[in-house]
Write an enzyme that holds these catalytic residues in place. Structure first.
Site, short mmCIF file in Angstrom:
data_model
loop_
_atom_site.label_atom_id
_atom_site.label_comp_id
_atom_site.label_asym_id
_atom_site.label_seq_id
_atom_site.Cartn_x
_atom_site.Cartn_y
_atom_site.Cartn_z
N HIS A 151 -5.20 1.41 -1.29
CA HIS A 151 -6.27 0.64 -0.63
C HIS A 151 -7.57 0.89 -1.38
O HIS A 151 -8.38 1.74 -0.99
CB HIS A 151 -6.38 1.06 0.83
CG HIS A 151 -7.17 0.12 1.68
ND1 HIS A 151 -6.78 -1.19 1.90
CD2 HIS A 151 -8.32 0.28 2.38
CE1 HIS A 151 -7.66 -1.78 2.70
NE2 HIS A 151 -8.60 -0.91 3.00
N ASP B 30 -0.59 -0.30 -0.77
CA ASP B 30 -1.68 -0.19 0.20
C ASP B 30 -1.15 0.34 1.54
O ASP B 30 -0.35 -0.33 2.19
CB ASP B 30 -2.33 -1.57 0.40
CG ASP B 30 -3.64 -1.50 1.17
OD1 ASP B 30 -3.80 -0.58 1.99
OD2 ASP B 30 -4.50 -2.38 0.95
N SER C 99 -11.18 -5.26 2.42
CA SER C 99 -10.54 -4.77 3.63
C SER C 99 -11.04 -5.55 4.85
O SER C 99 -10.90 -6.77 4.92
CB SER C 99 -10.77 -3.27 3.76
OG SER C 99 -9.95 -2.70 4.75
#
Length: 222
Positions: A201, A170, A116
């Protein structure tokens, strides 16, 4: 001083390092549990380094201080980017690489990884680094400061192996943003080992298996 880290060594006197950057609001402990799933008996000694990002206020979370590599100022991740914070964290990553160099691991034996926001920093720091890294491992991320990457990237990491995994569902870093970032880098000549997974995610077991195979190739082809 380099950032505080959580570390795991697979053997004494490791000759390789994986510097793994966590996501927004997490810390260096976040990815420690997957190390046993990744390590293969054929690997040389590897030091996994999981740094803790600085604590800073994050605008999108009502200014609450948390561990973050840079501020997130709006829902659209690519808008109103915290260039100052990103560049400060690039310097922090460079210091972590230098720390591994001082411990006897050359840059050519260092993989830079991140999830991320940590994956965004892996791209930001890795593509600008002035010595060739062993690989860049990018998970559920995007390319920040995409408008300056052409001028600021360094030729040393133009051909560095780059694994990129992304979830098709996501909701945090939309697949489309990851794809746009990948296409931006491909337009500059980067070759990307792109993988998508039916997940949100997160990191999935199939992705971990693919990461293990990719890391094994890095450690055995040098």
């Amino acid at each position: 001083m380099p950032l505080p880290t959580v570390e795991h060594e697979t053997h004494a006197s490791p000759t390789w390092s994986v510097i793994w950057l966590h996501g927004l609001g997490a810390d260096g402990n976040d990815f420690v549990p997957i190390v046993p799933e990744l390590v293969d008996p054929s690997w040389p000694g590897v030091r996994f380094v999981f740094p803790n990002a600085p604590v800073r206020p994050v605008t999108i979370n009502n200014g609450v201080p948390m561990r973050a590599w840079y501020d997130i100022k709006g829902i659209a991740l690519a808008d109103k980017q915290d260039a100052e914070g990103i560049r400060a964290s690039i310097a922090e990553v460079d210091a972590l690489i230098a720390q591994e160099n001082a411990r006897g691991v050359p840059t050519s034996h260092i993989v830079l990884a991140g999830f991320s926001q940590g994956g965004a920093m892996t791209l930001s720091a890795g593509l600008r680094h002035r010595e060739a890294l062993a690989g860049l491992l990018v998970l559920s991320a995007y390319l920040p400061l995409h408008d300056t990457i052409d001028a600021e990237r360094h030729v040393a990491n133009h051909d560095t192996p780059l694994f990129w995994g992304h979830g098709t569902a996501d909701p945090v870093v939309p697949l489309a943003l990851g794809q746009q970032s990948r296409e931006r880098l491909e337009s500059l000549g980067y070759r990307i080992d792109w993988h998508t997974y039916p997940m949100a995610h997160q990191v999935s077991l199939p992705e971990i298996h693919d990461i293990k195979a990719w890391l094994t190739a890095r450690f055995t082809t040098a």
